[in-house]
Design an enzyme around this catalytic site. Structure first.
Site, PDB file in Angstrom:
ATOM      1  N   LYS A 110     -40.870  23.982 -34.219  1.00 50.12           N
ATOM      2  CA  LYS A 110     -41.357  22.865 -34.670  1.00 50.12           C
ATOM      3  C   LYS A 110     -41.089  22.053 -33.330  1.00 50.12           C
ATOM      4  O   LYS A 110     -41.957  21.200 -33.480  1.00 50.12           O
ATOM      5  CB  LYS A 110     -41.305  22.433 -35.868  1.00 50.12           C
ATOM      6  CG  LYS A 110     -41.509  23.331 -37.140  1.00 50.12           C
ATOM      7  CD  LYS A 110     -41.400  23.130 -38.342  1.00 50.12           C
ATOM      8  CE  LYS A 110     -42.348  24.004 -39.425  1.00 50.12           C
ATOM      9  NZ  LYS A 110     -41.722  25.281 -39.737  1.00 50.12           N
TER      10      LYS A 110
HETATM   11  C1  PLP Z   1     -41.972  26.468 -40.198  1.00 43.83           C
HETATM   12  C2  PLP Z   1     -41.479  27.613 -39.884  1.00 43.83           C
HETATM   13  C3  PLP Z   1     -42.279  28.482 -40.118  1.00 43.83           C
HETATM   14  C4  PLP Z   1     -43.969  28.612 -40.509  1.00 43.83           C
HETATM   15  O1  PLP Z   1     -45.098  28.231 -39.527  1.00 43.83           O
HETATM   16  P1  PLP Z   1     -45.867  27.806 -40.290  1.00 43.83           P
HETATM   17  O2  PLP Z   1     -46.747  26.687 -39.746  1.00 43.83           O
HETATM   18  O3  PLP Z   1     -46.231  26.567 -41.575  1.00 43.83           O
HETATM   19  O4  PLP Z   1     -46.836  28.841 -40.670  1.00 43.83           O
HETATM   20  C5  PLP Z   1     -42.235  30.416 -39.353  1.00 43.83           C
HETATM   21  N1  PLP Z   1     -40.169  30.193 -39.173  1.00 43.83           N
HETATM   22  C6  PLP Z   1     -40.290  29.107 -38.529  1.00 43.83           C
HETATM   23  C7  PLP Z   1     -38.367  29.263 -37.856  1.00 43.83           C
HETATM   24  C8  PLP Z   1     -40.543  27.958 -39.347  1.00 43.83           C
HETATM   25  O5  PLP Z   1     -39.575  26.453 -38.876  1.00 43.83           O
END
Ligand code: PLP
Length: 467
Positions: A110
């Site tokens: 993120k």
């Molecule tokens: C947010 C997240 C995901 C999922 O991503 P999306 O964009 O919601 O599909 C997968 N792995 C980690 C470690 C995350 O923080």
């Protein structure tokens, strides 16, 4: 480039105007009026660029209302807290290459989008001469990525609700160790849904929202989606040889359909992607949808708490942007699908099932707790690498779709240090923490505890918000 709503009820808006909005006024999501495209010659030219330079090129196709020099300055600033390559690739066993998206300050993918979002939101606010108070709820990764990206910004403050006592010690430390004046951590006496309901209640009070300049940076935010498109191009450029037009496949550990949607956009833009493999954990509504054509979101009570917690999502907010392309950009059909969903609890695209793979290249699979442990163990044994539980979900499902002659890239969405307990369970290894991480874990924590009470939250925001 202008942005329109998936439901057809929004005047076209430039990029910067859509950044500060959540849903479009008609309840839909902002999408590009026409998808930008990239030809082979341009792709070849991009091989020589650094990650921030590439980001300015790709984002420049979406943010045509921002002068290129400003964009380049922002992408350079966004990716300074990363290793030089920003997104390193490394091979593991079984013909799989990991794409390292978790090299940023909070050790999860993120950061890739949030660090850019912090830059561009501040920029858009400066242009308008306004301020923004971000109100959000988090169960872990999103909140810390947002806070680390927005700390110290002059025109932005953050009010982040989290369920008291329900985050891991690591996640708590990542958020609560911040000591910036514009960051407000609020631990609510309740569960994640209570936090989210408080956000909905306050943001739904349009008068309060307006007077307090409330906004959100959740996973439907267009800046996040577009910033994520960049690393699909980057990974393709690193994993292929100059002059070739090699197709490769990506596997994406998925929850809200944000990350994989960005890959889908990259493919629509012309990047030679053969397959996008969606990996789900036990909360596999999306796997169900891509296998059957029926999308049936589950309730909070039906959502399991798993060892890949950032994928514990049973209502994928970004799916609407895929459906918009599936119905050939017909807003009336998108609106009808969501009306059906409201009325009967599901919608049904079984008639289009073959197109999911043939036309869009999307396939899917599910991984369980036992699969995660087994995959972490197998990768450690064969490659000496320790992967986090979310990435393990990806590797497990990727193995089902590896084809000879087609490179398979798996997005590494978090560092194992964030999930030390599961690593211990899988391979009985105590992970090393860097001096920096140890300092963070031991730092004094800053958090306001609050009852699950909208009036108390209102009063807190009125006192501390930027005006
Ligand atoms: C947010 C997240 C995901 C999922 O991503 P999306 O964009 O919601 O599909 C997968 N792995 C980690 C470690 C995350 O923080």
């Amino acid at each position: 480039m202008q942005y329109i709503s998936t439901r057809g009820g929004m005047q076209p808006l430039p990029y910067c105007e859509t950044l500060l909005e959540g849903l479009a006024p008609d309840g839909g999501l902002a999408v590009p009026e026409v998808m930008p495209t990239v030809d082979g010659e341009t792709l070849e030219r991009w091989r020589a660029l650094t990650y921030p330079q590439l980001a300015a090129e790709v984002l420049g196709l979406f943010a045509t209302d921002i002068p290129r020099a400003d964009l380049a300055r922002m992408t350079a600033a966004a990716y300074t807290d990363f290793p030089e390559e920003v997104v390193p690739l490394r091979e593991i066993d079984g013909g799989i290459t990991l794409v390292g998206l978790s090299e940023g300050p909070t050790l999860a993918f993120k950061d890739m989008a949030m660090q850019f979002l912090g830059q561009v939101v501040e920029y858009a606010l400066e242009r308008k001469g306004s301020t923004l108070n971000i109100l959000g709820a988090t169960s872990g990764d999103t909140g810390s990525a947002a806070e680390h990206a927005l700390r110290g910004k002059e025109r932005i403050s953050v009010f982040m609700l989290s369920p008291q006592g329900r985050m891991s010690a690591f996640q708590r430390a990542q958020m609560f160790s911040l000591d910036d004046e514009n960051i407000h951590n609020i631990a609510v006496d309740g569960v994640f849904d209570d936090c989210q309901n408080l956000v909905k209640e306050l943001a739904g009070d349009l008068d309060f929202k307006r007077t307090q300049h409330l906004g959100a940076v959740n996973s439907i935010n267009l800046a996040r989606i577009t910033a994520q498109v960049v690393y699909y191009f980057w990974a393709w450029l690193r994993a292929t040889d100059a002059g070739g037009w090699t197709e490769l496949s990506f596997t994406v550990p998925s929850g809200n359909f944000g990350n994989i949607l960005s890959g889908f956009y990259a493919k629509e833009m012309g990047l030679p992607i053969r397959r996008l493999v969606l990996a789900a954990n036990e909360n596999n509504v999306l796997d169900e949808f891509f296998r059957t054509g029926v999308y049936r979101p589950r309730s909070a009570e039906q959502t399991l708490a798993t060892s890949s917690p950032s994928m514990d999502i049973s209502k994928a907010s970004n799916l609407e942007r895929f459906i918009f392309e599936l119905v050939d950009r017909d807003p009336a059909r998108v609106t009808a699908a969501w009306r059906e969903l409201d009325e009967q609890g599901f919608f049904d695209f079984t008639a289009d099932l073959a197109r999911f793979e043939d036309e869009f290249g999307i396939v899917s699979g599910t991984s369980t707790h036992a699969d995660r442990l087994e995959t972490i163990r197998a990768v450690h044994e064969a490659s000496g690498e320790i992967i986090d539980p979310h990435t393990a979900d990806g590797v497990k499902v990727a193995r089902e779709y590896v084809e000879s002659g087609v490179p398979m890239l798996v997005l590494e969405t978090a560092k194992p240090q964030k999930f030390a307990e599961t690593i211990r369970e899988a391979i009985d290894v105590e992970l090393e923490y860097s001096a920096e991480l140890r300092a963070m874990l031991d730092a004094p924590q800053h958090v306001t505890e609050m009852a699950d009470d909208a009036a108390a939250l209102r009063a807190f925001i009125e006192t501390h918000a930027l005006h």
